[in-house]
Write a protein that holds these residues in place. Structure first.
Motif: not given
Length: 959
Positions: A684-694, A897-900, A938-945
């Motif tokens: 979920e945090t990666a929704n706001y990331a600029h770099v992703f390192l696996p 709190f297991h499900h985003p 939740q609908l807005e969040y799902d679309e942004q994600a």
């Protein structure tokens, strides 16, 4: 490489100190009194044939293969149930015994399928081994037996045959191969403590049954795997073994889920993981496991896993795959630019409690030596930081006092704010075993957790206090102990500061702290409180185990100090069976704290302002360190919103889902110019990331984890990293791109640096851990074998410190708009934010977060079981389905709190612990109302994600 050998001695070891000498097959052997003849034989190198015996459970004596002859005694007793005695002369191989054993084996084989060549257990079948051991060459009774083997007899349906039970996602149950040894039933009872299995029928009609002839998936089975591990045939078999085949080598490593830190044998074929088998020599788990560690490793090969680095200019852009070199250069350039433009303090890092000690150490080193500031924090901030503060103030160390073995000597156990059977299930099983042996239990929890009443276990006291009143409750318990003279004066005078005790005792003795007075806050009957206090003070060895229900409060640190006060006033510190024991949530929460992941502390809990400590690291690292504490995670987010904090490196944490007040976290991340997420999945945090390192999984790296009992355990690489690099290599390569001259060749070299700079790790090295298995810090010249029990001769700080614990109600209050209190927790099958377990078959048990609500509160609101409800607080709202239950009291609701897609933390507030900023997850005023489905947020969040997870050049799956 080969399979790691483990000897099955047939029966458990005796703990007696008295020794007995006897003769077995002409060999003299001396063993502890109470040892079975079977075990004594095995210790002498003589293997007695067996089928119903295994050293994980008590002797049973049903298979009749292990018979022996004893000179001077009639008959042929079972060696598993016959204890040794001085001077016994035992024979394990005589003509008579051989004939009996062959006859017994003939009966077993007469009603057993003869599909050995195609059987999944071929090569790992004890029945097959025993047939060879006794010299079975023919079966006089034929091979039909009473025929439970075939579905049809001469074309007719065989009513005695039962089909395989394939309902469990991880193992199969084939009744036709059951020899009714009862090992699985006994493992479920004695090791796991669930009592989910039984034997149904009689004679040849006897078979194992989950519950009342149910399928495994519908029964009380918790899929811990103890039954599968105990089964000597293919009756209970891992589906992975059926699909892949038998493993050809194994490596001992450490589970990467909760803070118990179970040791496992990763059994492999080449680089393919066949199964995880709990290691009997693992000192945290002693050969037991839970559904997560045993089976839920499929996330490591899940299709969602990202294997290539990615970058993007804006968070609204799709991701673009790049080379590792390009990713490192981009991060280095951006962090340099941002620090030049906004100042040295404008960047920071977050370490991971899921990564190894070595990887965590490197991240905090990168921040301090590379970024030039102390803006480093960790997820322990949002879980157990009050433990570090509270125990540090009272005892002088920031960790628990005991090892897990200690519970076996406890007489009274207090469990407060924890749910061990769900959150720490292997320890929960060990606790239940001790309770079945007669220890007493006190549960302090707003919710009726399983331990309050479970098969053959019932709490002596359950104190269902209102959320947020822990301090009032603990002080009331202390009031009873002090005013009734139940305290241990001798211990206090010898081990604690007497004048501080007198001041504290006068404080708790005040009338406003009596159980009768605090009932107005806690809602708990004074008689229950007084009874629990008397039991803890006078019941023998008293141990306290606590979890996030203690720490995640505005007075979390105060409650930890109140717990420490309670242990000291009763003398329950410094020996086996007692102590104060935090149950850590993630696999390396303890280690991430030990490694200096807080902005005010260097490794080993030494303050950044201490000149001597800084000098050690400055000389080794070749840099000048900032002596001012840096920003905590909440401060980083606040500064980002203000415009002064612009870049963040996040290794292995999902702060958008795990931290409180989701909207505030999202606003802070959105305000940054370079967010680097280093993880397995686009979380979920990666929704706001600029770099992703696996990132890499625990199966793909070497290192160490430190569990809740301070045990440093080796993590061993069993396969090549699918992303190309272990996490420590990624951090090192990024540091090199930033101009740092790091050149670690292996994680062992990082541990050598940790040992050289951190006194509590002084003797720790990979060679040492390989030699002795594991060790509990402090491990140094004073404690070369580690410290299983802390504070044995005196407290680390010198004298134990009693501290006044004034109850201050939280600022989060109920009222007409929000009349209910929400508290949160975990469930057995899922782990933390669910990034790993949601990508395994564990979702069959918990596919969504549910809201537990009392029938009275549900009826008032017109809510039925399974209805969609709106959960609203002052911070936000979400929707989820209701689960009507009396586990919670009226006025209290509970969710996981297991499900985003639920995002429970959009509800939680920004109130936090006064000393550490640990968020107050456990007390949120809410209102519940019927709903038609997901909220607008939740609908807005799902679309942004969905938009943020687009990867250029990859097609999205059709909906």
């Amino acid at each position: 490489m080969s399979l790691v050998p483990e000897i099955d001695y047939g029966t458990p070891a005796s703990t007696s100190e008295a020794m007995v000498t006897l003769t077995i097959d002409g060999r003299q052997i001396t063993v502890p009194e109470g040892t079975s003849i079977m075990r004594a034989s095995m210790e002498a190198g003589i293997q007695v044939p067996k089928l119903c015996a295994t050293d994980m459970v008590d002797a049973f004596g049903s298979c009749r293969l292990c018979l022996v002859e004893i000179e001077g005694r009639n008959g042929t007793p079972a060696s598993c149930t016959t204890p040794v005695a001085p001077g016994l002369v035992v024979h394990t191989q005589t003509g008579r015994l051989k004939d009996i054993r062959r006859g017994v084996m003939e009966l077993y084989i007469s009603d057993h399928p003869l599909d050995c060549l195609t059987c999944a257990a071929n090569g790992d079948c004890e029945l097959q081994d025993m047939a060879g051991a006794v010299g079975l060459r023919n079966v006089r009774y034929g091979y039909e037996g009473d025929n439970h083997v075939k579905a049809r007899n001469s074309g007719d349906i065989n009513l005695k045959w039962m089909p395989k039970d394939e309902s469990n996602p991880y193992f199969t149950y084939d009744p036709s191969k059951c020899i009714v040894c009862s090992r699985c039933v006994r493992a479920c009872e004695e090791v796991q403590g669930t009592f989910a299995l039984t034997i149904e029928g009689r004679g040849f009609g006897s078979r194992v049954s989950p519950g009342m002839h149910e399928h495994f998936i519908d029964s009380e089975c918790v899929s811990c795997g103890a039954c599968v591990q105990a089964c000597p045939t293919a009756t209970l078999t891992e589906k992975s073994v059926i699909e892949i085949g038998q493993p050809e080598h194994s490596v001992v490593t450490t589970c990467a889920y909760c803070g118990v830190g179970c040791s496992f044998k990763a059994e492999m074929r080449g680089e393919e993981l066949v199964r995880m088998v709990p290691w009997k020599d693992g000192q945290a788990n002693r050969g037991h496991s839970c559904v997560k560690g045993r089976f839920a490793y499929g996330y490591s090969t899940h299709k969602d896993r990202i294997l290539n680095p990615m970058i993007r200019e804006k968070i609204t852009d799709p991701w673009r795959e790049v080379t590792w070199e390009e990713a490192y250069a981009h991060v280095a350039n951006e962090f340099r630019r941002i620090q030049y433009q906004y100042g040295r303090e404008s960047v920071g890092g977050i370490t991971s409690s899921r990564c190894t000690n070595e990887e965590t150490y490197l991240v905090q080193k990168l921040v301090r030596a590379g970024f030039g500031n102390n803006n480093v924090d960790t997820c322990a901030r949002v879980c157990h930081s009050p433990t570090g503060y509270g125990l540090g103030q009272t005892f002088g160390t920031s960790a628990g006092t005991q090892n897990f073995d200690s519970v076996e000597q406890s007489d009274v156990v207090i469990v407060i704010g924890a749910n061990p059977t769900d959150g720490h299930p292997v320890f929960g099983s060990r606790l239940k075993k001790r309770l079945r042996q007669g220890a007493k239990l006190i549960v302090i929890d707003p919710r009726r957790i399983d331990l309050v009443k479970t098969p053959h276990v019932e709490a002596a006291y359950h104190l269902p206090l209102k959320p947020g009143t822990n301090v009032a409750m603990m002080t009331a318990l202390a009031h009873v102990i002090v005013t009734e003279g139940l305290f241990d004066e001798k211990f206090i005078r010898e081990r604690c500061d007497w004048s501080e005790f007198e001041d504290w005792a006068a404080f708790v003795a005040e009338p406003q702290h009596s159980p009768e007075a605090v009932e107005q806050y806690t809602g708990v009957s004074p008689e229950l409180v007084r009874g629990a206090a008397r039991l803890y003070a006078k019941g023998g060895n008293g141990a306290i185990y606590y979890g996030l229900g203690v720490t995640e409060h505005s007075q979390g640190s105060t409650t930890v100090m109140a717990i420490a006060n309670l242990a000291m006033v009763t003398g329950n510190i410094g020996r086996p069976g007692v102590g104060v024991n935090p149950l850590r949530g993630q696999n390396n929460v303890q280690g991430s704290c030990d490694m200096g992941s807080f902005p005010h502390e260097l490794p080993g809990y030494r303050h950044i302002s201490d000149d001597a400590t800084r000098d050690i690291f400055e000389k080794l690292w070749g840099v000048k360190l900032n002596n001012e504490p840096g920003l905590r995670i909440p401060n980083m987010l606040d500064a980002a919103v203000e415009g002064t904090f612009k870049a963040l490196y996040i290794q292995g944490e999902d702060i958008l889902q795990s931290d409180p007040d989701t909207k505030h976290v999202a606003a802070g991340l959105a305000a940054m110019e370079c967010v680097v997420v280093h993880d397995l999945f686009l979380n979920e945090t990666a929704n706001y990331a600029h770099v992703f390192l696996p990132g890499s999984t625990f199966l793909e790296k070497d290192g160490t984890f430190t569990n809740a009992e301070r045990r440093i355990n080796r993590v061993r690489k069993v396969m090549t990293p699918r992303n190309g690099y272990a996490d420590w290599e990624v951090t090192q390569n990024m540091a090199k791109a930033m101009g740092l001259g790091w050149n670690y060749q292996h994680p062992s070299k990082i541990m050598d640096e940790i040992a050289a700079t951190t006194p509590s790790f002084a003797m720790v090295s990979y060679d040492y851990l390989d030699k002795i298995g594991s060790v509990q810090w402090p491990c140094n010249e004073a404690h070369p074998l580690g410290s299983p029990i802390m504070h044995t001769d005196g407290f680390v700080r010198g004298k134990g410190k009693f501290i006044r614990t004034e109850y201050v109600p939280t600022d989060e209050r109920t009222g007409p708009r929000f009349p209910l209190l929400l508290t949160t927790g975990r469930i057995l099958s899922q782990y933390n934010v669910g990034a790993q377990t949601r990508r395994t078959e564990n979702v069959v048990w918990h596919a969504e977060d549910r809201l537990e609500i009392h029938p009275h509160d549900a009826e008032q609101r017109g809510i039925r079981d399974g209805d969609w409800v709106r959960l609203a607080s002052r911070s936000g709202d979400t929707t989820l389905r209701a689960l009507i239950t009396d586990r919670v009291a009226p006025g209290v609701v509970y969710t996981t709190f297991h499900h985003p897609n639920t995002q429970a933390n959009v509800i939680t507030t920004d109130f936090s612990d006064w000393a550490t900023n640990c968020p107050e997850y456990k007390v949120t005023a809410v209102q519940i109302s019927p709903s038609n489905g997901p909220s607008e947020w939740q609908l807005e969040y799902d679309e942004q994600a969905r938009q943020s997870r687009r990867i250029a050049g990859k097609l999205e799956a059709a909906e």
